[in-house]
Design a protein around this motif. Structure first.
Motif, mmCIF file in Angstrom:
data_model
loop_
_atom_site.group_PDB
_atom_site.id
_atom_site.type_symbol
_atom_site.label_atom_id
_atom_site.label_comp_id
_atom_site.label_asym_id
_atom_site.label_seq_id
_atom_site.Cartn_x
_atom_site.Cartn_y
_atom_site.Cartn_z
ATOM 1 N N ALA A 28 0.713 -1.126 0.012
ATOM 2 C CA ALA A 28 -0.017 0.044 0.038
ATOM 3 C C ALA A 28 0.794 1.152 0.166
ATOM 4 O O ALA A 28 0.463 2.159 -0.789
ATOM 5 C CB ALA A 28 -0.733 -0.117 1.194
ATOM 6 N N ILE A 29 1.966 1.044 0.729
ATOM 7 C CA ILE A 29 2.764 2.306 0.811
ATOM 8 C C ILE A 29 3.430 2.562 -0.543
ATOM 9 O O ILE A 29 3.724 3.665 -0.982
ATOM 10 C CB ILE A 29 3.976 2.103 1.959
ATOM 11 N N ARG A 30 3.903 1.476 -1.121
ATOM 12 C CA ARG A 30 4.464 1.691 -2.611
ATOM 13 C C ARG A 30 3.505 1.994 -3.520
ATOM 14 O O ARG A 30 4.019 2.599 -4.754
ATOM 15 C CB ARG A 30 4.886 0.048 -3.054
ATOM 16 N N ASP A 31 2.462 1.787 -3.305
ATOM 17 C CA ASP A 31 1.242 2.378 -4.356
ATOM 18 C C ASP A 31 1.304 3.906 -4.197
ATOM 19 O O ASP A 31 1.120 4.513 -5.305
ATOM 20 C CB ASP A 31 -0.037 1.873 -4.203
ATOM 21 N N LEU A 32 1.722 4.352 -3.152
ATOM 22 C CA LEU A 32 1.807 5.957 -2.897
ATOM 23 C C LEU A 32 2.908 6.435 -3.718
ATOM 24 O O LEU A 32 3.183 7.227 -4.313
ATOM 25 C CB LEU A 32 1.940 6.148 -1.575
ATOM 26 N N ASP A 33 4.249 5.682 -3.646
ATOM 27 C CA ASP A 33 5.552 5.964 -4.059
ATOM 28 C C ASP A 33 6.608 4.896 -3.882
ATOM 29 O O ASP A 33 6.716 4.555 -2.621
ATOM 30 C CB ASP A 33 5.996 7.269 -3.459
ATOM 31 N N ARG A 34 6.890 4.207 -4.914
ATOM 32 C CA ARG A 34 7.682 3.158 -4.573
ATOM 33 C C ARG A 34 8.955 3.057 -4.034
ATOM 34 O O ARG A 34 9.586 2.249 -3.281
ATOM 35 C CB ARG A 34 8.178 2.533 -6.170
ATOM 36 N N ASN A 35 9.529 4.600 -3.906
ATOM 37 C CA ASN A 35 10.806 4.702 -3.400
ATOM 38 C C ASN A 35 10.621 5.023 -1.801
ATOM 39 O O ASN A 35 11.528 5.301 -1.273
ATOM 40 C CB ASN A 35 11.473 5.980 -4.208
ATOM 41 N N LEU A 36 9.460 5.055 -1.199
ATOM 42 C CA LEU A 36 9.487 5.383 0.020
ATOM 43 C C LEU A 36 9.971 4.028 0.850
ATOM 44 O O LEU A 36 10.531 4.357 1.916
ATOM 45 C CB LEU A 36 7.887 5.461 0.151
ATOM 46 N N ILE A 37 10.238 3.081 0.337
ATOM 47 C CA ILE A 37 10.692 1.870 1.142
ATOM 48 C C ILE A 37 12.053 1.205 0.403
ATOM 49 O O ILE A 37 11.776 0.653 -0.565
ATOM 50 C CB ILE A 37 9.825 0.902 1.429
ATOM 51 N N ARG A 38 13.162 1.562 0.929
ATOM 52 C CA ARG A 38 14.300 1.130 0.251
ATOM 53 C C ARG A 38 14.974 0.192 0.613
ATOM 54 O O ARG A 38 15.840 -0.461 0.260
ATOM 55 C CB ARG A 38 15.348 2.349 0.378
ATOM 56 N N GLU A 39 14.704 -0.376 1.916
ATOM 57 C CA GLU A 39 15.480 -1.338 2.373
ATOM 58 C C GLU A 39 14.352 -2.553 2.831
ATOM 59 O O GLU A 39 13.151 -2.351 3.074
ATOM 60 C CB GLU A 39 16.534 -1.390 3.648
ATOM 61 N N PRO A 40 14.621 -3.753 2.514
ATOM 62 C CA PRO A 40 13.491 -4.873 3.158
ATOM 63 C C PRO A 40 13.080 -4.688 4.644
ATOM 64 O O PRO A 40 13.685 -4.290 5.429
ATOM 65 C CB PRO A 40 14.314 -6.102 3.254
ATOM 66 N N PRO A 41 11.709 -5.007 4.966
ATOM 67 C CA PRO A 41 11.341 -4.872 6.190
ATOM 68 C C PRO A 41 11.940 -6.013 6.922
ATOM 69 O O PRO A 41 12.339 -6.981 6.594
ATOM 70 C CB PRO A 41 10.057 -5.233 5.914
ATOM 71 N N LYS A 42 11.828 -5.646 8.302
ATOM 72 C CA LYS A 42 12.656 -6.542 9.208
ATOM 73 C C LYS A 42 11.548 -7.380 9.912
ATOM 74 O O LYS A 42 10.524 -7.021 10.335
ATOM 75 C CB LYS A 42 13.332 -5.688 10.570
ATOM 76 N N ILE A 96 10.547 3.850 6.424
ATOM 77 C CA ILE A 96 10.179 4.622 5.333
ATOM 78 C C ILE A 96 11.167 5.585 5.239
ATOM 79 O O ILE A 96 11.840 6.192 6.081
ATOM 80 C CB ILE A 96 8.770 5.365 5.893
ATOM 81 N N THR A 97 11.798 5.695 3.940
ATOM 82 C CA THR A 97 13.108 6.331 3.604
ATOM 83 C C THR A 97 12.800 7.820 3.549
ATOM 84 O O THR A 97 13.395 8.738 4.150
ATOM 85 C CB THR A 97 13.532 5.821 2.165
ATOM 86 N N ASP A 98 11.578 8.432 2.989
ATOM 87 C CA ASP A 98 11.438 9.719 2.623
ATOM 88 C C ASP A 98 10.522 10.443 3.888
ATOM 89 O O ASP A 98 9.510 10.183 3.846
ATOM 90 C CB ASP A 98 11.020 9.920 1.261
ATOM 91 N N ASN A 99 11.020 11.057 4.640
ATOM 92 C CA ASN A 99 10.345 11.630 5.645
ATOM 93 C C ASN A 99 9.868 13.158 5.789
ATOM 94 O O ASN A 99 9.264 13.838 6.479
ATOM 95 C CB ASN A 99 10.942 11.733 6.995
ATOM 96 N N SER A 100 10.146 13.687 4.482
ATOM 97 C CA SER A 100 9.975 15.081 4.162
ATOM 98 C C SER A 100 8.466 15.485 4.182
ATOM 99 O O SER A 100 8.311 16.660 4.463
ATOM 100 C CB SER A 100 10.772 15.322 3.007
#
Ligand code: ATP
Length: 440
Positions: free
Chosen positions: A26-40, A62-66
């Motif tokens: 669901a987060i990737r549907d907003l922007d694929r680059n928001l998650i750059r490393e695998p979940p833990k 989540i990579t981009d916090n801006s």
């Protein structure tokens, strides 16, 4: 921002990694680059009585916090997924937390570390979350907050990956995953991929029998080989797949202790001398006792199968190191063995009545501490004859079989193959990883 979630499943179904995967999508549907490393996927205290199966919690960075608007959207989408897909019931208390990267204090890091070794309270988790002003939400009694918070803050040293392949959560009943693939992977990829097929007990260990949506999971040290190996598995049509960074197979739960320091619910490495010989009780469980200045019981339970035969060969006086989880039982604190190291074997002797040096007959005792006499020629001898017994076991490390291994237990084959998380974490570009199943 880091999202942590836990306690979304029950014995009847669902799985926190699956819900985490829905959130990632669901987060990737907003922007694929928001998650750059695998979940833990982080395994917490394996002795936790509230766990459903492997006491796993999931965190997603989540990579981009801006953009505050995007962050708010992520929070509401994520909570909706938890609310819509979690199981319900008395022992299911789903929770989700949202932590700013720079809000993780040493106190929270310590809480996360303690979550592997102790039993923690819901109040402590809530008070820490409030202290840093974190957003969180839960259903039920809030117990899920403990794992959710810990999963955001647990610092990894050694780590492994798990590639998990799912069926749809709507699908229930027997899973179709053939054993041959797991056998081939064990033969071809071990130890780079570990715990796939237990040859000793002829059991596939990649596919859980429970009614959760996991078809199979491959655990290993590199993403490319996990993806390559998964092509060997034949299964019913998968629905989704995901890759997790995990603390599985790392022994992160074990702490060195003296017997006096051992606490219930902890997992320990304890050195001692065998002070009571092994004995088997009904059900096939094997117990023995070790001592340093204090004593503690060690157990190799029936599911540890052939490992019990090693334990039965121990004897009083052997110096060992016991590795395992500690529970309070009717016999007091007991270490549920995951591994043992035999450091030194005691010298054992067989005592026999002496042989008469004149007529070669076995002599007879003539009373307590009075010695022996030959019945025929009446020769006397005070000495009992002792012959060393050869020990049918060697010093070294022994582990429970794969089918009885805890997720956190480091297989002996992984010794010396540890990977440093901080050095490796960005080596794999997770934005390139496809969750939707179009064949691996
Ligand atoms: P699965 O592995 O199948 O996802 P599970 O075995 O992780 O399931 P959960 O349903 O998540 O089990 O339940 C474990 C519960 O225990 C969670 O609510 C979690 O927050 C809590 N918990 C985890 N570690 C501790 C701990 N050290 N002390 C107290 N509670 C804990």
């Amino acid at each position: 921002m880091i999202i942590g979630l836990d306690d979304t499943d029950s014995v009847d179904g669902m799985c926190t990694t699956y819900i985490g995967t829905l959130i990632v999508e669901a987060i990737r549907d907003l922007d694929r680059n928001l998650i750059r490393e695998p979940p833990k996927l982080l395994r917490l205290n394996p002795n936790n009585p509230y766990k459903t199966r492997g006491n796993g919690a999931v965190s997603i960075r989540i990579t981009d916090n801006s953009n505050p608007e995007i962050l708010e959207k992520i929070k509401s989408i994520s909570f909706d997924i938890i609310a819509n897909y979690s199981e319900s019931g008395d022992n299911t208390n789903p929770a989700i937390v949202f932590l700013e990267d720079n809000s993780i204090t040493p106190e929270i890091q310590l809480f996360a570390k303690r979550a592997l070794h102790e039993m923690l309270s819901i109040d402590e988790a809530i008070s820490l979350l409030n202290k840093i002003g974190a957003d969180y939400n839960f259903i039920g009694n809030g117990r899920g907050l403990i794992g959710a918070l810990a999963s955001c803050a647990l610092e990894l040293e050694d780590f492994t990956y798990e590639l998990i392949v799912y069926r749809s959560h709507y699908k229930r009943g027997i899973k179709f995953v053939t054993e041959e693939g797991a056998i081939d992977i064990e033969k071809k990829y071990s130890p780079r991929i570990f715990s796939s097929y237990d040859f000793e007990n002829q059991r596939m260990v990649i596919s859980p029998h429970s009614d959760c949506p996991i078809l199979y999971g491959l655990r290993g040290e590199a993403v490319d080989i996990l993806l390559e190996a998964s092509k060997l598995i034949q299964s019913e049509k998968p629905f989704k797949k995901n890759l997790f960074i995990t603390n599985q197979g790392t022994d992160m739960h074990l702490e060195k202790k003296s017997i006096e320091e051992v606490m219930p619910y902890s997992s320990v490495i304890v050195r001692g001398v065998v002070s009571k010989n092994p004995y088997t009780v009904s059900g096939g469980h094997v117990f023995f006792e070790i001592s340093d200045s204090k004593k503690i019981l060690c157990a190799a339970y029936e599911p540890t199968k052939g490992f019990r035969n090693i334990i039965r060969k121990l004897s009083k006086g052997d110096e060992i190191v016991a590795y395992g989880g500690v529970l309070e039982t009717e016999h007091g604190l007991t270490i549920n063995l995951e591994k043992i190291e035999i450091l030194k074997l005691a010298e054992l002797y067989k005592t026999e009545k002496p042989i008469c040096p004149v007529c070669n007959n076995q002599m007879k005792s003539i009373g307590k501490e009075k010695g022996y006499r030959c019945k025929k020629c009446h020769t006397k001898n005070r000495e009992i004859s002792t012959t060393p017994i050869s020990r049918d076991i060697n010093t070294g490390l022994y582990e429970v079989p794969m089918c009885a291994k805890r997720h956190l237990s480091k297989p002996l084959l992984r010794y010396g193959r540890e990977k440093k998380f901080e050095e490796e974490r960005f080596k794999f570009d997770y934005t390139m990883f496809d969750i939707k199943f179009e064949g691996i």
